[in-house]
Design a protein around this motif. Structure first.
Motif, mmCIF file in Angstrom:
data_model
loop_
_atom_site.group_PDB
_atom_site.id
_atom_site.type_symbol
_atom_site.label_atom_id
_atom_site.label_comp_id
_atom_site.label_asym_id
_atom_site.label_seq_id
_atom_site.Cartn_x
_atom_site.Cartn_y
_atom_site.Cartn_z
ATOM 1 N N LYS A 407 -35.137 54.683 -11.057
ATOM 2 C CA LYS A 407 -36.467 54.339 -10.556
ATOM 3 C C LYS A 407 -36.697 55.135 -9.279
ATOM 4 O O LYS A 407 -35.987 54.952 -8.284
ATOM 5 N N VAL A 408 -37.687 56.009 -9.311
ATOM 6 C CA VAL A 408 -37.899 56.944 -8.203
ATOM 7 C C VAL A 408 -39.312 56.781 -7.637
ATOM 8 O O VAL A 408 -40.281 56.630 -8.389
ATOM 9 N N MET A 409 -39.403 56.837 -6.307
ATOM 10 C CA MET A 409 -40.676 56.709 -5.585
ATOM 11 C C MET A 409 -40.802 57.833 -4.573
ATOM 12 O O MET A 409 -39.807 58.265 -3.977
ATOM 13 N N GLN A 410 -42.031 58.291 -4.351
ATOM 14 C CA GLN A 410 -42.288 59.284 -3.313
ATOM 15 C C GLN A 410 -43.021 58.621 -2.140
ATOM 16 O O GLN A 410 -43.933 57.817 -2.339
ATOM 17 N N LEU A 411 -42.607 58.981 -0.949
ATOM 18 C CA LEU A 411 -43.229 58.507 0.288
ATOM 19 C C LEU A 411 -43.805 59.703 1.042
ATOM 20 O O LEU A 411 -43.250 60.801 0.997
ATOM 21 N N SER A 412 -44.918 59.477 1.746
ATOM 22 C CA SER A 412 -45.441 60.513 2.649
ATOM 23 C C SER A 412 -45.900 59.852 3.933
ATOM 24 O O SER A 412 -46.512 58.778 3.902
ATOM 25 N N LEU A 413 -45.574 60.479 5.040
ATOM 26 C CA LEU A 413 -45.902 59.947 6.363
ATOM 27 C C LEU A 413 -46.760 60.955 7.108
ATOM 28 O O LEU A 413 -46.337 62.086 7.340
ATOM 29 N N SER A 414 -47.983 60.543 7.476
ATOM 30 C CA SER A 414 -48.816 61.359 8.366
ATOM 31 C C SER A 414 -48.720 60.766 9.761
ATOM 32 O O SER A 414 -48.788 59.544 9.929
ATOM 33 N N PHE A 415 -48.558 61.645 10.776
ATOM 34 C CA PHE A 415 -48.448 61.138 12.141
ATOM 35 C C PHE A 415 -49.143 62.057 13.131
ATOM 36 O O PHE A 415 -49.377 63.236 12.857
ATOM 37 N N ASP A 416 -49.466 61.474 14.274
ATOM 38 C CA ASP A 416 -50.152 62.172 15.356
ATOM 39 C C ASP A 416 -49.095 62.935 16.167
ATOM 40 O O ASP A 416 -48.269 62.322 16.847
ATOM 41 N N HIS A 417 -49.178 64.276 16.113
ATOM 42 C CA HIS A 417 -48.135 65.081 16.757
ATOM 43 C C HIS A 417 -48.238 65.059 18.284
ATOM 44 O O HIS A 417 -47.340 65.550 18.971
ATOM 45 N N ARG A 418 -49.287 64.486 18.840
ATOM 46 C CA ARG A 418 -49.353 64.316 20.297
ATOM 47 C C ARG A 418 -48.385 63.231 20.758
ATOM 48 O O ARG A 418 -47.856 63.276 21.871
ATOM 49 N N VAL A 419 -48.183 62.234 19.896
ATOM 50 C CA VAL A 419 -47.362 61.078 20.241
ATOM 51 C C VAL A 419 -45.973 61.179 19.617
ATOM 52 O O VAL A 419 -44.965 60.818 20.242
ATOM 53 N N ILE A 420 -45.904 61.684 18.396
ATOM 54 C CA ILE A 420 -44.661 61.663 17.619
ATOM 55 C C ILE A 420 -44.201 63.095 17.358
ATOM 56 O O ILE A 420 -44.923 63.892 16.742
ATOM 57 N N ASP A 421 -43.020 63.410 17.813
ATOM 58 C CA ASP A 421 -42.441 64.725 17.520
ATOM 59 C C ASP A 421 -41.898 64.748 16.095
ATOM 60 O O ASP A 421 -41.722 63.697 15.460
ATOM 61 N N GLY A 422 -41.612 65.950 15.612
ATOM 62 C CA GLY A 422 -41.088 66.085 14.262
ATOM 63 C C GLY A 422 -39.807 65.315 14.046
ATOM 64 O O GLY A 422 -39.588 64.722 12.986
ATOM 65 N N GLN A 423 -38.932 65.322 15.057
ATOM 66 C CA GLN A 423 -37.654 64.598 14.926
ATOM 67 C C GLN A 423 -37.893 63.098 14.761
ATOM 68 O O GLN A 423 -37.250 62.445 13.932
ATOM 69 N N GLN A 424 -38.821 62.566 15.543
ATOM 70 C CA GLN A 424 -39.100 61.129 15.485
ATOM 71 C C GLN A 424 -39.752 60.753 14.160
ATOM 72 O O GLN A 424 -39.386 59.749 13.536
ATOM 73 N N GLY A 425 -40.730 61.558 13.715
ATOM 74 C CA GLY A 425 -41.381 61.277 12.444
ATOM 75 C C GLY A 425 -40.403 61.355 11.285
ATOM 76 O O GLY A 425 -40.414 60.510 10.377
ATOM 77 N N SER A 426 -39.521 62.366 11.324
ATOM 78 C CA SER A 426 -38.538 62.528 10.250
ATOM 79 C C SER A 426 -37.533 61.384 10.244
ATOM 80 O O SER A 426 -37.144 60.887 9.175
#
Length: 445
Positions: A407-426
């Protein structure tokens, strides 16, 4: 003697300026009680039912369904003293007494609403004008017509056309001068048919194959959603990341919990697991639950929220709405499941109150319910991230070096790069994925 009061469109939510009349629950001649629901309106956020603060008899509906009016506009007239004393008899000289003014009493605000003071007044008539046959008092009131069409034109030769506000509005739209018409209804009241006949519209041209189109005005929830999404897309620098997750253990746990007495009668969905995973992952990456405030201080501030008001995007017949689960981070899985069921049912019925759609800190949009795998969602204004949860599908997956159907699911996260850096979002997305792939990981948070 009758005592007329006009019920204005109330401000049902902070900042509301206008609303559309969806439908009336009463009609002229109906008796109403205090706090009885009389009308349903649609604001920029939701459909709302309005109660009336007086008891009495409805004499006139001043706005038709489908019409949009500003806050404070009179929409209903009520006789609050329908069984009062009769008017005094004419004087001995045969002159009629002057019409009694409606009571200039401030309308007490409805619970939770704020409203402007509205006074119902009759239109003055010149003494030289012959009195027409009696008509409903509300039919000759000036205030509603002025609220819809602006200031009324001065009487010509002392003659005041008798027409209800919707008829006056129609006449204005068709360019018909009401002073040139004689009303066909009782008492000389001008009707819609009178206005249409005077306008003499030409017969509509036949529709050809190239004209098979229809236009729908942009208003209500659709208008508010469009404005919010445009503002967000062109204000916050969006970044979207994707993750594919084997959620077989989560689905197995779901089946096990559904048989547990603690979950009896609870609609336990994959969305409930995603909501719980988000609340747990926020603890390790609080930045996704913060918001950029560029208006604060000299250079702006990032506001961190020590609570999670979880927004759930819900598709309704009126458009997309995002009601919130308050303090979702303090709820158990069973509590979240119950809150989600109640929230989505209320939203689809169009009964979500405006206050339930304010103050969110993070949003989940369940695109999987439509059979969609993933997407690039737009962040809701006032937040910094949004998670899209895709459909769960049977797919080939490598487990311990062997190919298996999972059973497989895909997730996607959009974030505001002013507040959240790539490391934090990942990190946040990886944590949510880990919790869905193996719910036992939750004990380590």
């Amino acid at each position: 003697m009758p005592e007329y009061k006009q019920f204005p469109l109330a401000d049902t939510a902070e900042g509301l300026t206008e609303a559309e009349i969806l439908g009336w629950r009463v009609k002229p001649g109906d008796e109403v009680q205090v706090n009885q629901i009389v009308v349903e309106i649609e604001t920029a956020k939701a459909a709302v039912e309005l109660p009336i603060p007086w008891a009495g008899v409805v004499t006139e509906l001043l706005v038709e369904p489908g019409q949009t009016v500003e806050v404070g506009t009179p929409i209903l007239t009520v006789d609050v003293d329908p069984h009062g004393a009769e008017a005094p008899a004419p004087a001995a000289n045969g002159s009629a007494p002057a019409p009694r003014q409606a009571a200039e009493e401030e309308m007490k605000p409805l619970v939770g609403y704020g409203s402007k003071n509205v006074v119902a007044k009759r239109r003055p008539r010149k003494a030289a004008t012959p009195e027409p046959a009696p008509v409903e008092a509300a039919a000759v009131e000036a205030a509603p017509a002025q609220a819809v069409n602006g200031a009324a034109a001065p009487p010509r030769g002392g003659y005041v056309p008798l027409a209800k506000p919707p008829v006056r509005k129609l006449a204005k739209e068709l360019g018909v001068d009401l002073h040139t018409l004689s009303g066909s209804a009782e008492g000389g009241v001008i009707t819609r048919e009178d206005v249409r006949r005077a306008a003499q519209p030409s017969a509509p041209a036949p529709v050809t194959a190239g004209e098979r189109e229809r236009r729908v005005p942009i208003k209500g929830v659709r208008k508010a959603t469009a404005q919010a999404m445009v503002t967000s897309a062109f204000t916050a620098p969006h970044v979207t990341e994707f993750l594919t997750v084997d959620v077989t253990p989560m689905m197995e746990l779901r089946e096990k919990l559904k048989k547990s007495p603690a979950f009896a009668g609870v609609k336990l969905t994959p969305l409930a697991f995603a909501a719980k995973a988000v609340c747990l992952a926020v603890r390790r990456t609080p930045d996704v639950n913060a918001v950029w405030d560029g208006s604060a201080g000299t250079a702006g501030e990032i506001v961190y929220k020590d609570y999670v008001h979880l927004g759930i995007a819900a598709a309704t017949p009126r458009g997309l709405v995002v009601p919130k689960i308050r303090d979702a981070d303090g709820m158990s899985l069973v509590e979240l499941a119950g809150a989600l069921d109640e929230l989505t049912t209320t939203a689809r019925d169009g009964k979500t109150p405006p206050e339930a759609m304010r103050g969110g800190t993070f949003t989940i949009t369940n695109v999987g319910v439509f059979g969609v795998d993933t997407g690039t969602p737009i962040i809701n204004p006032g937040e910094s991230a949004i998670l899209a949860v895709g459909a769960i599908r049977d797919m080939p997956w490598v487990v311990d070096g062997e190919l298996a159907v999972r059973k497989v699911m895909q997730l996607s996260l959009s974030f505001d790069h002013r507040v959240i850096d790539g490391q934090q979002g990942s990190q946040f997305l990886a944590d949510v994925g880990a919790l869905l792939a193996d719910p036992a990981v939750a004990i380590t948070y």
